[in-house]
Design a protein around this motif. Structure first.
Motif, PDB file in Angstrom:
ATOM      1  N   HIS A   1      34.813  36.292  56.560  1.00 30.40           N
ATOM      2  CA  HIS A   1      35.212  36.325  55.155  1.00 30.40           C
ATOM      3  C   HIS A   1      34.226  35.513  54.318  1.00 30.40           C
ATOM      4  O   HIS A   1      33.732  34.472  54.770  1.00 30.40           O
ATOM      5  CB  HIS A   1      36.617  35.757  54.972  1.00 30.40           C
ATOM      6  CG  HIS A   1      37.675  36.499  55.732  1.00 30.40           C
ATOM      7  ND1 HIS A   1      37.867  37.849  55.615  1.00 30.40           N
ATOM      8  CD2 HIS A   1      38.599  36.071  56.637  1.00 30.40           C
ATOM      9  CE1 HIS A   1      38.866  38.227  56.395  1.00 30.40           C
ATOM     10  NE2 HIS A   1      39.319  37.163  57.033  1.00 30.40           N
TER      11      HIS A   1
ATOM     12  N   LEU B   1      35.500  31.183  49.674  1.00 36.70           N
ATOM     13  CA  LEU B   1      36.468  31.330  48.597  1.00 36.70           C
ATOM     14  C   LEU B   1      35.872  30.849  47.267  1.00 36.70           C
ATOM     15  O   LEU B   1      35.084  29.898  47.236  1.00 36.70           O
ATOM     16  CB  LEU B   1      37.740  30.545  48.894  1.00 36.70           C
ATOM     17  CG  LEU B   1      38.675  31.127  49.956  1.00 36.70           C
ATOM     18  CD1 LEU B   1      39.827  30.173  50.232  1.00 36.70           C
ATOM     19  CD2 LEU B   1      39.223  32.480  49.510  1.00 36.70           C
TER      20      LEU B   1
ATOM     21  N   PHE C   1      42.145  37.448  44.092  1.00 37.16           N
ATOM     22  CA  PHE C   1      40.781  37.858  44.422  1.00 37.16           C
ATOM     23  C   PHE C   1      40.822  38.777  45.642  1.00 37.16           C
ATOM     24  O   PHE C   1      41.612  38.571  46.564  1.00 37.16           O
ATOM     25  CB  PHE C   1      39.895  36.645  44.733  1.00 37.16           C
ATOM     26  CG  PHE C   1      39.698  35.699  43.590  1.00 37.16           C
ATOM     27  CD1 PHE C   1      38.622  35.836  42.737  1.00 37.16           C
ATOM     28  CD2 PHE C   1      40.595  34.663  43.368  1.00 37.16           C
ATOM     29  CE1 PHE C   1      38.430  34.961  41.678  1.00 37.16           C
ATOM     30  CE2 PHE C   1      40.415  33.775  42.323  1.00 37.16           C
ATOM     31  CZ  PHE C   1      39.331  33.923  41.474  1.00 37.16           C
ATOM     32  N   ARG C   2      39.942  39.786  45.617  1.00 35.18           N
ATOM     33  CA  ARG C   2      39.795  40.685  46.758  1.00 35.18           C
ATOM     34  C   ARG C   2      38.348  40.642  47.228  1.00 35.18           C
ATOM     35  O   ARG C   2      37.410  40.628  46.425  1.00 35.18           O
ATOM     36  CB  ARG C   2      40.192  42.120  46.391  1.00 35.18           C
ATOM     37  CG  ARG C   2      40.226  43.060  47.603  1.00 35.18           C
ATOM     38  CD  ARG C   2      40.705  44.444  47.227  1.00 35.18           C
ATOM     39  NE  ARG C   2      42.097  44.458  46.809  1.00 35.18           N
ATOM     40  CZ  ARG C   2      43.125  44.485  47.653  1.00 35.18           C
ATOM     41  NH1 ARG C   2      42.913  44.463  48.963  1.00 35.18           N
ATOM     42  NH2 ARG C   2      44.358  44.510  47.199  1.00 35.18           N
ATOM     43  N   ALA C   3      38.190  40.611  48.550  1.00 31.87           N
ATOM     44  CA  ALA C   3      36.849  40.551  49.139  1.00 31.87           C
ATOM     45  C   ALA C   3      36.269  41.951  49.252  1.00 31.87           C
ATOM     46  O   ALA C   3      36.784  42.794  49.994  1.00 31.87           O
ATOM     47  CB  ALA C   3      36.897  39.884  50.506  1.00 31.87           C
TER      48      ALA C   3
ATOM     49  N   TRP D   1      34.073  37.616  46.856  1.00 30.89           N
ATOM     50  CA  TRP D   1      35.402  37.735  46.269  1.00 30.89           C
ATOM     51  C   TRP D   1      35.287  38.135  44.805  1.00 30.89           C
ATOM     52  O   TRP D   1      34.494  37.568  44.053  1.00 30.89           O
ATOM     53  CB  TRP D   1      36.146  36.406  46.377  1.00 30.89           C
ATOM     54  CG  TRP D   1      36.450  35.997  47.789  1.00 30.89           C
ATOM     55  CD1 TRP D   1      35.744  35.127  48.557  1.00 30.89           C
ATOM     56  CD2 TRP D   1      37.539  36.464  48.593  1.00 30.89           C
ATOM     57  NE1 TRP D   1      36.320  35.015  49.797  1.00 30.89           N
ATOM     58  CE2 TRP D   1      37.438  35.816  49.852  1.00 30.89           C
ATOM     59  CE3 TRP D   1      38.595  37.350  48.380  1.00 30.89           C
ATOM     60  CZ2 TRP D   1      38.335  36.030  50.880  1.00 30.89           C
ATOM     61  CZ3 TRP D   1      39.499  37.561  49.407  1.00 30.89           C
ATOM     62  CH2 TRP D   1      39.373  36.913  50.639  1.00 30.89           C
TER      63      TRP D   1
END
Length: 375
Positions: free
Chosen positions: A228, A231, A270-272, A277
């Protein structure tokens, strides 16, 4: 070289001075910001210094100095109301901070609200969790939840195949410790997904703890989730609360909800995608949620916002989702010796599970409770 004689020296009591002459008082003087006033002891009229307007009285000067402190006082008030001293570390609030929180407005349950139903659990001693995650249905354990402290001590509770509240003996919690959390700071939230625990720290790190069972030895290994992106937490900022949405499809794009300590009134979504993000929306905190809101996703379409009095707001986060609903605090749950900290929707029975801490009358320590209600 200049010579000075009596004719060049004058006293304030001399008869030759004008009647409106006054001594210069630096503590009372006011100057233009550009410094255009004359540097000598006399002003434009040749008799005495003309200040910018009349000199202030002692009361006016004090009031002016007080006005200068208003921005700093506002910042201090924001820090106190945000419990900045301990929210990230998970420390218990002081008596004064608890009194401040008690003064905040909270939603009162209606007479039709469900009564309180506490699941009997034998918890580890001195265990004060602040986070709760429910297992996904795909994990093979549809009636399991995990309570976690900010520093990584946890307990797994198996609620049984018949769902929450089924008549059965007191449940035994399985204690464990998260291995690898210490260097990344306290937890801000997380989720229990198809591939294990996905945890978010106050510093903005995502940790992955694979598996759905407590490992032998009681140490659940975790590591930074490199799959991921980092952030979107600004340098120096900390998370007050967080949630992670892990769809069962490994190719899906993960979704996070973040509440920053310096912006506690908004949960940013938030979307990755494409390795970073991207903001996809925000949800404003309802009135009365208190100083410690909790976050949890209820499927891919809704976000749960938990308040300090036990109420849980279910908010849609995508177009076409079911409208917003309020799960009122259970009747009888309000108490000065009970604190609500987290909630999650149990996917097996469609029931809401709340995590609270309660102080027994004869005990000094606080003990966790699982408070259950139908959705």
């Amino acid at each position: 070289y200049r010579s000075w004689g009596p004719e060049k020296i004058h006293l304030s009591s001399a008869d030759v001075l004008p009647s409106d002459y006054r001594l210069f008082a630096a503590s009372m003087a006011r100057y233009d910001d550009d410094g255009s006033e004359a540097a000598s002891a006399h002003g434009d009229d040749g008799h005495h210094r003309r200040l910018k307007g009349a000199n202030l009285s002692h009361e006016s000067a004090a009031f002016e100095e007080l006005l200068k402190l208003v921005p700093a006082l506002g910042e201090l008030i924001d820090k106190v109301q945000g419990e900045e001293g301990y929210l990230s570390a998970g420390d218990r609030r002081s008596a004064q901070e608890a009194a401040t929180a008690a003064a905040l407005p909270v939603l009162q349950p209606s007479f039709m609200a469900p009564g309180i139903k506490v699941q009997g659990v034998a918890w580890p001693p001195l265990f004060e969790p602040r986070h709760l995650v429910c297992s996904p249905t795909s994990a093979g354990h549809p009636s399991t939840c995990i309570a976690l402290t900010p520093r990584g001590f946890g307990a797994l509770v198996r609620l049984g195949p018949q769902g929450i509240g089924a008549p059965e003996p007191k449940l035994e919690a399985e204690p464990f410790a998260l291995e690898g959390l210490g260097e990344w700071g306290p937890l801000a939230g997380g989720a229990w997904g198809a591939h294990g625990l996905q945890l978010l720290t106050a510093a903005g790190k995502i940790l992955h703890c694979p598996g759905h069972e407590v490992p032998s030895g009681g140490a659940w290994p975790c590591q930074v989730a490199d799959e991921h992106p980092q952030l979107p937490v600004p340098v120096g900022a900390e998370l007050l609360a967080a949630a992670f949405a892990d769809d069962h499809d490994s190719k899906s794009e993960p979704l996070v909800a973040l509440v920053m300590k310096h912006m506690p009134e908004v949960a940013a979504l938030f979307r990755a995608t494409s390795g970073s993000w991207h903001p996809v929306g925000e949800v404003h905190m309802p009135p009365g949620v208190g100083l410690r809101p909790s976050l949890a996703f209820d499927g891919p379409d809704h976000l749960l916002l938990g308040g300090g009095a036990g109420e849980v707001h279910r908010r849609p986060i995508v177009a076409g989702a079911a409208p917003a609903t309020l799960h009122a605090a259970p009747v009888g749950a309000a108490s000065t010796t009970r604190e609500f900290h987290a909630a999650c929707m149990h996917p097996a029975g469609g029931e809401l599970v709340r995590l609270a801490l309660r102080k027994a009358e004869a005990a000094a320590a606080w003990a966790p409770e699982l408070i259950l209600s139908s959705a």
